[in-house]
Scaffold this active site. Structure first.
Site, short mmCIF file in Angstrom:
data_model
loop_
_atom_site.label_atom_id
_atom_site.label_comp_id
_atom_site.label_asym_id
_atom_site.label_seq_id
_atom_site.Cartn_x
_atom_site.Cartn_y
_atom_site.Cartn_z
N GLU A 131 15.08 9.85 26.39
CA GLU A 131 14.92 11.26 26.70
C GLU A 131 14.27 11.35 28.08
OE1 GLU A 131 12.49 13.61 24.07
OE2 GLU A 131 13.01 15.45 25.16
N ARG A 147 9.31 -1.51 17.24
CA ARG A 147 9.04 -1.20 18.64
C ARG A 147 8.06 -2.22 19.20
NH1 ARG A 147 8.56 3.89 19.02
NH2 ARG A 147 7.37 4.10 20.90
N LYS A 183 5.08 7.71 25.86
CA LYS A 183 5.22 8.55 27.05
C LYS A 183 4.13 9.60 27.11
CE LYS A 183 9.85 8.75 26.64
NZ LYS A 183 11.22 9.21 26.82
P1 ATP Z 1 7.62 6.98 23.42
O1 ATP Z 1 7.37 6.67 21.97
O2 ATP Z 1 7.10 5.97 24.38
O3 ATP Z 1 7.25 8.36 23.80
P2 ATP Z 1 10.32 7.56 22.84
O4 ATP Z 1 10.77 6.73 21.71
O5 ATP Z 1 10.01 8.97 22.57
O6 ATP Z 1 9.18 6.82 23.59
P3 ATP Z 1 12.86 7.72 24.04
O7 ATP Z 1 13.19 8.18 25.39
O8 ATP Z 1 13.27 8.53 22.87
O9 ATP Z 1 11.32 7.51 24.03
O10 ATP Z 1 13.33 6.21 23.85
C1 ATP Z 1 14.57 5.72 24.22
C2 ATP Z 1 14.85 4.46 23.46
O11 ATP Z 1 13.85 3.49 23.70
C3 ATP Z 1 14.86 4.72 21.98
O12 ATP Z 1 15.98 4.09 21.41
C4 ATP Z 1 13.58 4.13 21.49
O13 ATP Z 1 13.73 3.69 20.18
C5 ATP Z 1 13.35 3.00 22.48
N1 ATP Z 1 11.92 2.73 22.61
C6 ATP Z 1 10.93 3.59 22.96
N2 ATP Z 1 9.74 2.98 22.93
C7 ATP Z 1 9.96 1.71 22.55
C8 ATP Z 1 9.12 0.57 22.31
N3 ATP Z 1 7.80 0.63 22.46
N4 ATP Z 1 9.71 -0.59 21.94
C9 ATP Z 1 11.03 -0.66 21.79
N5 ATP Z 1 11.87 0.35 21.99
C10 ATP Z 1 11.36 1.54 22.35
MG MG Z 2 12.04 9.56 21.18
#
Ligand code: ATP
Ligand code: MG
Length: 562
Positions: free
Chosen positions: A37, A263, A273
């Site tokens: 996102e 994760r 984020k």
């Molecule tokens: P955050 O939890 O850091 O705010 P998010 O999951 O909301 O991140 P997205 O932009 O939705 O951020 O993530 C894009 C992709 O990256 C998703 O498929 C998510 O599962 C993966 N992702 C995000 N954080 C991690 C992490 N710490 N380890 C592995 N994959 C991740």
């Molecule tokens: Mg997300």
């Protein structure tokens, strides 16, 4: 450069894919996607997901899409889109012409919602947010059905059209899936699919006042792109039945399959984020690209290489259970990579002047120094030597302990790549007693050669010729947090390490470093790996310390020191 040069060990996701291929699922195709996102810069956790999705596509001759999952206008922006594109590319991956935006599917998603209403699988609910929550029930108690659940299809269609047309204020209605308010999995209790939200979208502007929820948009975006394996993190495990429910209702034939993995959590680091935005907004770091940030842009500025990050991701693999990875493993991977690639140079961080009394005034010699001890193909450079030099302040002690193998009264040391020098006398600051200038003599017969009499000297130290020194600024970094798991703390900002940045503004770099361009990486002998920062000017380079030489991971893992 091949992404496949980073070996990928087997894991449970690849097992699932191989089993699918074996039984002929998805007509033998593998299609993945990385779906960030654009509401922040991507970090090392995202890099794990990038490596996994693109790595799998490459391994099985499939494709991986880059999809901006931009269905919630709050906080999304073009700046973030551009950063994500730059960062994924820099990590070494290529999506060809498959760059997609979920917001391009708004019209199709709307049509899917209409279809769900028509088939009696969704209804417009006029409970407000609090009431929806009250009706939802708990883990132990089933939910209550909304009084609007039985609305006729025609009325639902009419209301949904008018929701889109902007006839109702925010929150007045939602579109909900008609599933089961008594479902043990709360996610399945008539989840909201659409809400009214008057917030301009960075791409579609004011065109929409209703926006699809993540659970509705994501699975259908996957289906629209013919994704075969929708790989996501564990927190979506409970949402999988909803993912399947929606695609089963709306998509015929081959459907994408969601697979969850753990994760990445890194010690001494926050990887969310929201928390990274807090760090930037509170100005506890200089921005998203602050070299202390775990963002890809921060790591790039710090001097990490894409190869090191990919190797790290391969090393940690993918697991089904959450765990905390030691950040020293990441630093180890960076060090391993730079040890091979980074040319050597000399830089004195905290200079102390040394005068070689028996060396002719106005004489300069140039030494040809190897850029890499194991890689002659990396060539040599000229390093000037003269009567006045700088050495590291802590490479001299007036009253050293026994094991101190550097310069001190009565001692001899070798100057790296040059002569052996011997301490003669020192000048001191009268008040502090600190050395201000050291006088030595040199042994002309020891130019890059061992002493003829076979005598042992204390050690080897680095140096820079004073007349030729390039004034430089060096920034030393330490962990941003003082505790292992700051991400687990609400008040995580109170665990910031006050010493995470030390700026040394009076460093002396060897002459060849005058031409360092931002992004150039070096091993400064005995000090660590350094990378020229974009803040460098014609007046002087600025270097970030990427990692020190000492490898705490190798120590933990019992590896030999590289
Ligand atoms: P955050 O939890 O850091 O705010 P998010 O999951 O909301 O991140 P997205 O932009 O939705 O951020 O993530 C894009 C992709 O990256 C998703 O498929 C998510 O599962 C993966 N992702 C995000 N954080 C991690 C992490 N710490 N380890 C592995 N994959 C991740
Ligand atoms: Mg997300």
């Amino acid at each position: 450069m091949s992404v496949l040069s980073t070996p990928s060990p087997g894991d449970f996701i690849r097992d699932i894919i191989e089993e699918g291929l074996r039984i002929g699922k998805h007509e033998g195709c593998v299609a993945t996607r990385f779906p960030p996102e654009p509401n922040g810069y991507i970090h090392i956790g995202h890099a794990k997901s990038v490596c996994l999705n693109f790595g799998i596509a490459a391994q099985y001759s499939g494709t991986c899409n880059l999809r901006l999952d931009d269905t919630d206008p709050a906080g999304e922006s073009m700046e973030y889109v551009e950063s994500i594109i730059r960062d994924v590319r820099w990590l070494g991956f290529d999506w060809g012409d498959r760059l997609f935006y979920a917001s391009d599917y708004f019209e199709k998603l709307y049509a899917f919602a209409v279809e769900l209403i028509r088939t009696g699988n969704a209804y417009v609910c006029s409970l407000n947010a609090d009431e929806v929550r009250e009706h939802r029930g708990t883990f132990t108690d089933p939910g209550k059905e909304s009084p609007y659940r039985g609305r006729p299809v025609e009325e639902n269609l009419d209301l949904f059209v008018r929701m889109r047309a902007g006839e109702f204020p925010d929150g007045a209605h939602t579109l909900r899936a008609k599933i089961d308010m008594a479902a043990p999995n709360i996610v399945m209790r008539d989840p909201v699919l659409y809400r009214i939200k008057r917030e301009p979208h960075y791409r579609t502007g004011d065109r929409w006042v209703i926006y699809p929820m993540y659970d509705f948009a994501h699975c259908l975006s996957d289906a629209l792109e013919n994704i075969t394996h929708s790989i996501c993190t564990l927190e979506f495990e409970n949402n999988r039945p909803l993912y399947d429910w929606i695609v089963e209702k709306l998509i015929s034939g081959d459907r994408p399959r969601q697979i969850e993995f753990a994760r990445l959590n890194l010690s001494y680091t926050v990887l969310s984020k929201r928390r990274l935005i807090d760090l930037v907004r509170s100005k506890n770091v200089k921005g998203w690209d602050d070299p202390r940030m775990p963002t890809v842009t921060g790591m790039r500025r710090r001097g990490y290489t894409p190869e090191a990050i990919r190797n790290f991701c391969a090393e940690i693999g993918v697991a089904k259970n959450d765990n905390l990875i030691d950040v020293s493993l990441l630093e180890h991977c960076v060090r391993e990579d730079l040890n091979e690639k980074a040319p050597r140079a000399m830089c004195v961080l905290r200079p102390l002047k040394v005068v070689i009394d028996n060396y002719p005034e106005n004489q300069t010699e140039e030494f040809d120094c190897a850029n890499h001890p194991q890689h002659p193909e990396m060539g040599t450079r000229k390093v000037p030597f003269s009567r006045e030099l700088y050495i590291e302040r802590d490479d001299f002690m007036e009253d050293p302990p026994k094991k101190y193998n550097r310069l001190g009264p009565g001692r001899e040391v070798r100057l790296r790549n040059a002569y052996i020098i011997k301490f003669e006398r020192m000048l001191k600051d009268e008040k502090t007693g600190e050395a201000t200038e050291i006088h030595c003599s040199y042994d002309p017969a020891t130019r890059s050669a061992p002493p003829a009499d076979g005598r042992k000297v204390q050690g080897v130290i680095h140096w820079v010729s004073a007349a030729h020194a390039v004034p430089a600024e060096v920034r030393l970094y330490d962990r941003l947090f003082t505790i292992e798991d700051p991400g687990g703390e609400d008040e995580f900002l109170s665990y910031l390490n006050p010493d995470s940045l030390e700026t040394l503004s009076a460093c002396c770099a060897e002459a060849s470093l005058k031409d360092a361009r931002p992004g150039d990486r070096y091993q400064f002998e005995r000090l660590g790996y350094f990378c020229a920062d974009p803040d460098s000017t014609a007046g002087g380079p600025v270097f970030n310390r990427v990692v020190p030489l000492r490898d705490s991971w190798a120590k933990i893992a019992g590896l030999k020191k590289s």
